[in-house]
Each structure stands twice: as C-alpha cells, then as structure tokens.
Design a protein around this motif. Structure first.
Motif, PDB file in Angstrom:
ATOM      1  N   UNK A  12       0.837  -1.192   0.000  1.00  0.00           N
ATOM      2  CA  UNK A  12       0.000   0.000   0.000  1.00  0.00           C
ATOM      3  C   UNK A  12       0.874   1.244   0.000  1.00  0.00           C
ATOM      4  N   UNK A  13       0.387   2.296   0.627  1.00  0.00           N
ATOM      5  CA  UNK A  13       1.138   3.549   0.712  1.00  0.00           C
ATOM      6  C   UNK A  13       2.364   3.362   1.604  1.00  0.00           C
ATOM      7  N   UNK A  14       3.410   4.123   1.314  1.00  0.00           N
ATOM      8  CA  UNK A  14       4.538   4.182   2.238  1.00  0.00           C
ATOM      9  C   UNK A  14       5.223   5.530   2.114  1.00  0.00           C
ATOM     10  N   UNK A  15       5.941   5.882   3.165  1.00  0.00           N
ATOM     11  CA  UNK A  15       6.773   7.077   3.151  1.00  0.00           C
ATOM     12  C   UNK A  15       8.100   6.711   3.812  1.00  0.00           C
ATOM     13  N   UNK A  16       9.185   7.092   3.152  1.00  0.00           N
ATOM     14  CA  UNK A  16      10.521   6.897   3.703  1.00  0.00           C
ATOM     15  C   UNK A  16      10.972   8.254   4.218  1.00  0.00           C
ATOM     16  N   UNK A  17      11.089   8.350   5.516  1.00  0.00           N
ATOM     17  CA  UNK A  17      11.514   9.571   6.193  1.00  0.00           C
ATOM     18  C   UNK A  17      13.018   9.476   6.468  1.00  0.00           C
ATOM     19  N   UNK A  18      13.676  10.543   6.922  1.00  0.00           N
ATOM     20  CA  UNK A  18      15.123  10.489   7.153  1.00  0.00           C
ATOM     21  C   UNK A  18      15.576   9.411   8.139  1.00  0.00           C
ATOM     22  N   UNK A  19      14.735   9.086   9.133  1.00  0.00           N
ATOM     23  CA  UNK A  19      15.162   8.115  10.146  1.00  0.00           C
ATOM     24  C   UNK A  19      14.133   7.028  10.445  1.00  0.00           C
ATOM     25  N   UNK A  20      13.092   6.931   9.642  1.00  0.00           N
ATOM     26  CA  UNK A  20      12.097   5.882   9.842  1.00  0.00           C
ATOM     27  C   UNK A  20      11.228   5.726   8.593  1.00  0.00           C
ATOM     28  N   UNK A  80       2.075   6.374  -3.099  1.00  0.00           N
ATOM     29  CA  UNK A  80       0.637   6.222  -2.855  1.00  0.00           C
ATOM     30  C   UNK A  80       0.135   5.086  -3.729  1.00  0.00           C
ATOM     31  N   UNK A  81      -0.487   4.100  -3.094  1.00  0.00           N
ATOM     32  CA  UNK A  81      -1.010   2.938  -3.817  1.00  0.00           C
ATOM     33  C   UNK A  81      -2.458   3.191  -4.213  1.00  0.00           C
TER      34      UNK A  81
END
Length: 181
Positions: free
Chosen positions: A73-81, A168-169
C-alpha cells in the motif's frame, strides 16, 4: 507501593503494569506513541535515509516483494524511519517479510556506501531496530486515517521534497472512498 527495578523480569514488570486501570494504561500508551512520533519527526539519530540514493535503494527493496509476498500500500521513507501499509499474502508472515527487507536493504545500502566512500556515515550497529511498530488496520476509516498520516508526515516534519519518498497505492482508493448507496 511496590517498586520494580531493572533487575526484575518482564513478567514482574507486566504484573505491575497490569495492575494499572485499563483506561490509565491506554491513555499512557497513547501519549507514549504520540511522543515517539514527535521525536521521530524531529529527525533525531542517524538520518541516513535522508540521502536520496539510500532512500531509493530502500524504496526499490520495499517494492520488490509487491504481489509476491505482500500487497504493498502507501509508504513514506523519512530520514530516520519508514511508515508503510501492506497486506501479507496468505503464506507469508509480516515479520518475515520485514526481516527480509531490512536484511537485504542493509546489504544494498552498505554496498552503496562502500562504493561511494560513505561507509563511515552509516551507523556501526544495525541500520534497523530489531522490533517493528506494527498495527492492524481494522476498517476503512482506520485505513483512511493511516493513509492520511503517511501522506502528511513529511509536511509535519518540515521536510524538503528531496528528503523523503512518498508512494501512494491507488488500489487502496476503493477501500477508503466513501460508498454511496
């Protein structure tokens, strides 16, 4: 009041914790989760995922198992997580999939860092926490809330466009769009 110490077993700790009324425990757990997310959004610790090349490596690894071991599904890659939504395929456990992703991504990121003489910028210990912060999505309303959180997380953390990757899926839209009739 009984005191517990670091030397006490997890069972002793659990017994003390379970004596706290459930409403107080839930309130405490909610507050701790909120504090964790605030600290993550402040980008404490190693922020190796802020590097565009590293974030792209991780995004490709996450996408690799889509349709095979899970439905991504949706994902977000942040600087530390990382935040992501996924539905494991019936014959796979989420924990095993995440373990494979962490292991393979670490290997790929370490190779990239060595090739680019940046291996000194990576953490000397594991890139990932051993435990994941998993949640079960129980209904369309909860799914919409998680998707919204993932979508606005970079903005809340005041990140610039190249400091995160958001995926975004579209297949999830049918589950979160209000149905008429």
């Amino acid at each position: 009041m009984d005191m517990i110490s670091k030397k006490d077993s997890p069972e002793v700790f659990a017994a003390h914790y379970n004596r706290i009324p459930e409403t107080e425990r839930r309130q405490f757990e909610k507050q701790q989760a909120r504090q964790l997310h605030l600290e993550l959004d402040n980008c404490h610790g190693c922020c190796v995922l802020r590097l565009d090349s590293v974030a792209k490596i991780l995004a490709n690894v996450i996408k690799h198992f889509d349709g095979d071991r899970w439905h991504l599904g949706d994902f977000v890659i942040m600087p530390n997580h990382v935040h992501l939504l996924a539905e494991p395929c019936p014959t796979f456990d989420l924990e095993d999939i995440l373990g494979s992703i962490k292991k393979f991504a670490s290997r790929q990121i370490n190779l990239w860092a060595i090739e680019n003489n940046l291996d000194s910028t990576l953490p000397k210990r594991s890139l990932w926490q051993q435990e994941s912060y998993d949640r079960i999505v129980r209904d369309a309303e909860e799914l919409a809330a998680y998707r919204n959180y993932i979508g606005i997380n970079p903005q809340k953390a005041k990140l610039r466009e190249r400091e995160f990757i958001h995926h975004k899926a579209d297949w999830l839209d049918e589950w979160t769009t209000p149905r008429i009739g």
